[in-house]
Structure formats: structure tokens, C-alpha cells
Write an enzyme that holds these catalytic residues in place. Structure first.
Site, PDB file in Angstrom:
ATOM      1  N   SER A 261       0.878  -1.177   0.000  1.00 60.15           N
ATOM      2  CA  SER A 261       0.000   0.000   0.000  1.00 60.15           C
ATOM      3  C   SER A 261       0.912   1.222   0.000  1.00 60.15           C
ATOM      4  O   SER A 261       2.108   1.093   0.312  1.00 60.15           O
ATOM      5  CB  SER A 261      -0.845  -0.007   1.284  1.00 60.15           C
ATOM      6  OG  SER A 261      -1.424   1.266   1.522  1.00 60.15           O
TER       7      SER A 261
ATOM      8  N   TYR B 283      -1.892  -1.232  10.471  1.00 59.78           N
ATOM      9  CA  TYR B 283      -1.890  -1.343   9.008  1.00 59.78           C
ATOM     10  C   TYR B 283      -0.570  -0.824   8.432  1.00 59.78           C
ATOM     11  O   TYR B 283       0.053  -1.467   7.586  1.00 59.78           O
ATOM     12  CB  TYR B 283      -3.085  -0.546   8.464  1.00 59.78           C
ATOM     13  CG  TYR B 283      -3.381  -0.736   6.991  1.00 59.78           C
ATOM     14  CD1 TYR B 283      -4.205  -1.777   6.558  1.00 59.78           C
ATOM     15  CD2 TYR B 283      -2.868   0.132   6.037  1.00 59.78           C
ATOM     16  CE1 TYR B 283      -4.504  -1.943   5.208  1.00 59.78           C
ATOM     17  CE2 TYR B 283      -3.158  -0.022   4.694  1.00 59.78           C
ATOM     18  CZ  TYR B 283      -3.974  -1.065   4.281  1.00 59.78           C
ATOM     19  OH  TYR B 283      -4.261  -1.215   2.938  1.00 59.78           O
TER      20      TYR B 283
HETATM   21  P1  NAD Z   1     -11.630  -5.981   0.348  1.00 55.81           P
HETATM   22  O1  NAD Z   1     -12.174  -5.830   1.716  1.00 55.81           O
HETATM   23  O2  NAD Z   1     -12.474  -5.638  -0.832  1.00 55.81           O
HETATM   24  O3  NAD Z   1     -11.084  -7.465   0.119  1.00 55.81           O
HETATM   25  C1  NAD Z   1     -10.324  -8.125   1.080  1.00 55.81           C
HETATM   26  C2  NAD Z   1     -10.313  -9.597   0.761  1.00 55.81           C
HETATM   27  O4  NAD Z   1      -9.578 -10.270   1.783  1.00 55.81           O
HETATM   28  C3  NAD Z   1     -11.705 -10.227   0.751  1.00 55.81           C
HETATM   29  O5  NAD Z   1     -11.765 -11.215  -0.262  1.00 55.81           O
HETATM   30  C4  NAD Z   1     -11.799 -10.850   2.137  1.00 55.81           C
HETATM   31  O6  NAD Z   1     -12.720 -11.941   2.192  1.00 55.81           O
HETATM   32  C5  NAD Z   1     -10.385 -11.312   2.310  1.00 55.81           C
HETATM   33  N1  NAD Z   1     -10.017 -11.574   3.699  1.00 55.81           N
HETATM   34  C6  NAD Z   1     -10.124 -10.762   4.779  1.00 55.81           C
HETATM   35  N2  NAD Z   1      -9.700 -11.397   5.888  1.00 55.81           N
HETATM   36  C7  NAD Z   1      -9.303 -12.638   5.489  1.00 55.81           C
HETATM   37  C8  NAD Z   1      -8.776 -13.756   6.166  1.00 55.81           C
HETATM   38  N3  NAD Z   1      -8.565 -13.760   7.504  1.00 55.81           N
HETATM   39  N4  NAD Z   1      -8.507 -14.865   5.441  1.00 55.81           N
HETATM   40  C9  NAD Z   1      -8.737 -14.909   4.113  1.00 55.81           C
HETATM   41  N5  NAD Z   1      -9.235 -13.867   3.415  1.00 55.81           N
HETATM   42  C10 NAD Z   1      -9.515 -12.749   4.106  1.00 55.81           C
HETATM   43  O7  NAD Z   1     -10.271  -5.114   0.371  1.00 55.81           O
HETATM   44  P2  NAD Z   1      -9.345  -4.551  -0.798  1.00 55.81           P
HETATM   45  O8  NAD Z   1      -9.423  -3.078  -0.735  1.00 55.81           O
HETATM   46  O9  NAD Z   1      -9.587  -5.241  -2.089  1.00 55.81           O
HETATM   47  O10 NAD Z   1      -7.910  -4.942  -0.226  1.00 55.81           O
HETATM   48  C11 NAD Z   1      -7.079  -5.933  -0.788  1.00 55.81           C
HETATM   49  C12 NAD Z   1      -5.634  -5.643  -0.413  1.00 55.81           C
HETATM   50  O11 NAD Z   1      -5.234  -4.394  -0.968  1.00 55.81           O
HETATM   51  C13 NAD Z   1      -5.407  -5.536   1.092  1.00 55.81           C
HETATM   52  O12 NAD Z   1      -4.162  -6.115   1.428  1.00 55.81           O
HETATM   53  C14 NAD Z   1      -5.353  -4.030   1.322  1.00 55.81           C
HETATM   54  O13 NAD Z   1      -4.621  -3.690   2.453  1.00 55.81           O
HETATM   55  C15 NAD Z   1      -4.674  -3.585   0.035  1.00 55.81           C
HETATM   56  N6  NAD Z   1      -4.895  -2.168  -0.278  1.00 55.81           N
HETATM   57  C16 NAD Z   1      -6.145  -1.660  -0.447  1.00 55.81           C
HETATM   58  C17 NAD Z   1      -6.293  -0.319  -0.736  1.00 55.81           C
HETATM   59  C18 NAD Z   1      -7.636   0.311  -0.939  1.00 55.81           C
HETATM   60  O14 NAD Z   1      -7.698   1.553  -1.043  1.00 55.81           O
HETATM   61  N7  NAD Z   1      -8.726  -0.422  -1.020  1.00 55.81           N
HETATM   62  C19 NAD Z   1      -5.167   0.502  -0.856  1.00 55.81           C
HETATM   63  C20 NAD Z   1      -3.918  -0.050  -0.677  1.00 55.81           C
HETATM   64  C21 NAD Z   1      -3.785  -1.394  -0.396  1.00 55.81           C
END
Ligand code: NAD
Length: 260
Positions: free
Chosen positions: A142, A155
Site C-alpha cells: 500500500s 496497518y
Molecule cells: P476488500 O475488503 O475488498 O477485500 C479483502 C479480501 O480479503 C476479501 O476477499 C476478504 O474476504 C479477504 N479476507 C479478509 N480477511 C481474510 C482472512 N482472515 N482470510 C482470508 N481472506 C480474508 O479489500 P481490498 O481493498 O480489495 O484490499 C485488498 C488488499 O489491498 C489488502 O491487502 C489491502 O490492504 C490492500 N490495499 C487496499 C487499498 C484500498 O484503497 N482499497 C489501498 C492499498 C492497499
């Protein structure tokens, strides 16, 4: 381009993980999905791209379940060629109010799970291509792997850890065909961020649209959310022949967030 390869994408029932899974499937890779919530919908979306798709519901906070998932993937597909460590959660609170169990959960899911999946995926990747090795490990870090923000201690600590793990994984495999890189998105409008938009709208008594503009305005000069499709395209690039010597980078796709 990726026909015959298998990609395991953790946390791929939603958001960025699903976007990356679909981008890799569009290149012909078979896909192993993981995550909570609706499974049939994501499975059908990936299968519609004409590849083999399987699912394992491992809780990524539990090393034993990660081991079971890796064994299942090997049995289903032969081996994992592309590992995308993507599962992640968020909790927002000042350190003095941060619940200790939330800290533990975020470190386990956002950081330790990447270590466990990587250590279990590496031996087969290192043995591939007649011992020369072939593999792609892509860690979803991130912008918070590069800079901090208030109220996101666990985080930010986990994501900085992911960037460090990425560098070490890349270095330990630098003379082989196994690469490891991190992707550092800014704001992406997924359920993880929608929660933060909702909280902001409620706290400020403003509309959801106004809350989104406020969120972007504070951090992201482009005033645009990065999309799962754009992140999927970057993951595909890392997997392409042109990505063969990209090793240990933390590549931001953040609308200028960290350029400031
Ligand atoms: P999201 O909430 O849409 O998806 C998260 C996914 O992780 C889901 O499929 C959920 O079921 C799964 N998950 C959560 N806990 C779990 C566990 N204990 N075991 C197995 N699966 C689990 O979130 P997202 O925004 O798509 O995030 C995905 C990645 O991208 C994360 O690592 C997040 O930190 C990173 N990220 C997101 C953003 C953003 O702005 N959305 C920015 C930077 C980084």
C-alpha cells in the site's frame, strides 16, 4: 501469455484480489481463489474467462489453514506459479485506543500470511523450468508501506513489513527466475475503503459523494480512485517476460500520493 500457469490470489472474493484474479485469468492463467463472503459469484466471473478455477476458504490469520490451502492448490493444479498475497483488513483508531486483538489480527492477516504463503510456495517455484526457477510473487502492500497516516498503526506497520519481506524474497531468489515485487495502491474504492467513506460521511453529516471527495482531497492529487482493473494490469506486467528482472520494487499506483 499465462496459459498453463496457475495463480493463487489470497483474499480474492472481493475488491483488488478479484480484479487481479480476473486480469491473470484473461491472460490464460488458472486461478485459485481464497477469501470470505460470496464465493459462487467470483468463481463464475473467473470461470467465464475460460480458465480452470478452484477455491479454498483458508483463514489467512491461521498458518495451519494456509498450509492446507497450499497443499490443496498443489493437488488441484500441480503447482502454484504465481502467488498474489493480497488478503488484508483495516482498523482505524489512535494507538492509545487501538484494541490489542485488532493489532494481532492485522499483523497476522496483512503481514504474516504473506510470509507463510511465500515460504510454502517457493520450493516448487525454485524447482520449476528444469531447476532454473520460474515464479512471480506479488505482494499487495500500500502507499502505507511507504508513508504513514494517523490512526492506522497496525496497518502501516504491517505494510512497511510487507515491503521489507518483498525485498528479502527478491534478493534470496535474485539469480533465479523467481521474482518478488510489491504493489502500493493509493485509495481504491473497495469495501475496505467504503467503510472509511461511510464513517466519514456519518461523522461529518455529509453525503457519501462529499466524503469521497474529502478522502481523495487529503491525500491523492489526481482526485481519482485507482481501480482493481488498473492494479490487475500491473500484476500482469510483473508476470510478463518484460518483468523478468524487476526485483524487490515497491511500485506505487497512487495518483501522486507519495510524490508530495
Ligand atoms: P476488500 O475488503 O475488498 O477485500 C479483502 C479480501 O480479503 C476479501 O476477499 C476478504 O474476504 C479477504 N479476507 C479478509 N480477511 C481474510 C482472512 N482472515 N482470510 C482470508 N481472506 C480474508 O479489500 P481490498 O481493498 O480489495 O484490499 C485488498 C488488499 O489491498 C489488502 O491487502 C489491502 O490492504 C490492500 N490495499 C487496499 C487499498 C484500498 O484503497 N482499497 C489501498 C492499498 C492497499
Amino acid at each position: 501469455m499465462l496459459k498453463g500457469k496457475t495463480a493463487l490470489v489470497t483474499g480474492s472474493t472481493s475488491g483488488i484480489g478479484l480484479g487481479i484474479a480476473k486480469a491473470l485469468a484473461a491472460q490464460g492463467a488458472n486461478i485459485m481463489l481464497n477469501g470470505f463472503g460470496d464465493v459462487d459469484g467470483p468463481k463464475a466471473e473467473v470461470a467465464a474467462l475460460g480458465v480452470k478455477v478452484a477455491y479454498h476458504g483458508a483463514d489467512m490469520s491461521k498458518p495451519g489453514e494456509i498450509e492446507a490451502m497450499m497443499k490443496f492448490a498443489a493437488a488441484e493444479f500441480g503447482q502454484v506459479d504465481i502467488l498474489v498475497n493480497n488478503a488484508g483488513i483495516q482498523h482505524v483508531a489512535r494507538i492509545e485506543n487501538f484494541p490489542a486483538e485488532k493489532w494481532d489480527a492485522i499483523i497476522a492477516i496483512n503481514l504474516s500470511s504473506a510470509f507463510h504463503a511465500t515460504r510454502l510456495a517457493l520450493p516448487a517455484m525454485q524447482a520449476a523450468d528444469g531447476g532454473k526457477g520460474w515464479g512471480r510473487i506479488i505482494n499487495l502492500a500500500s502507499v502505507h508501506g511507504l508513508v504513514g497516516s494517523a490512526e492506522k498503526s497496525a496497518y502501516v506497520a504491517a505494510k512497511h513489513g510487507v515491503v521489507g519481506l518483498t525485498k528479502v524474497t527478491a534478493l534470496e531468489n535474485a539469480t533465479s527466475g523467481v521474482t518478488c515485487n510489491a504493489i502500493c495502491p493509493g485509495w481504491v474504492l473497495t469495501p475496505l475503503v467504503q467503510k472509511q467513506v461511510d464513517a466519514r460521511a456519518e461523522a461529518g453529516g455529509i453525503s457519501n459523494e462529499a466524503a469521497k471527495q474529502q478522502l481523495l482531497g487529503e491525500k491523492e492529487p489526481s482526485m481519482q480512485f485507482t481501480t482493481p482493473e488498473e492494479l490487475g494490469a500491473l500484476a500482469v506486467f510483473f508476470c510478463s517476460p518484460a518483468g523478468a528482472n524487476i526485483r524487490g520494487v515497491a511500485w506505487n499506483m497512487d495518483g501522486g500520493w507519495t510524490a508530495q
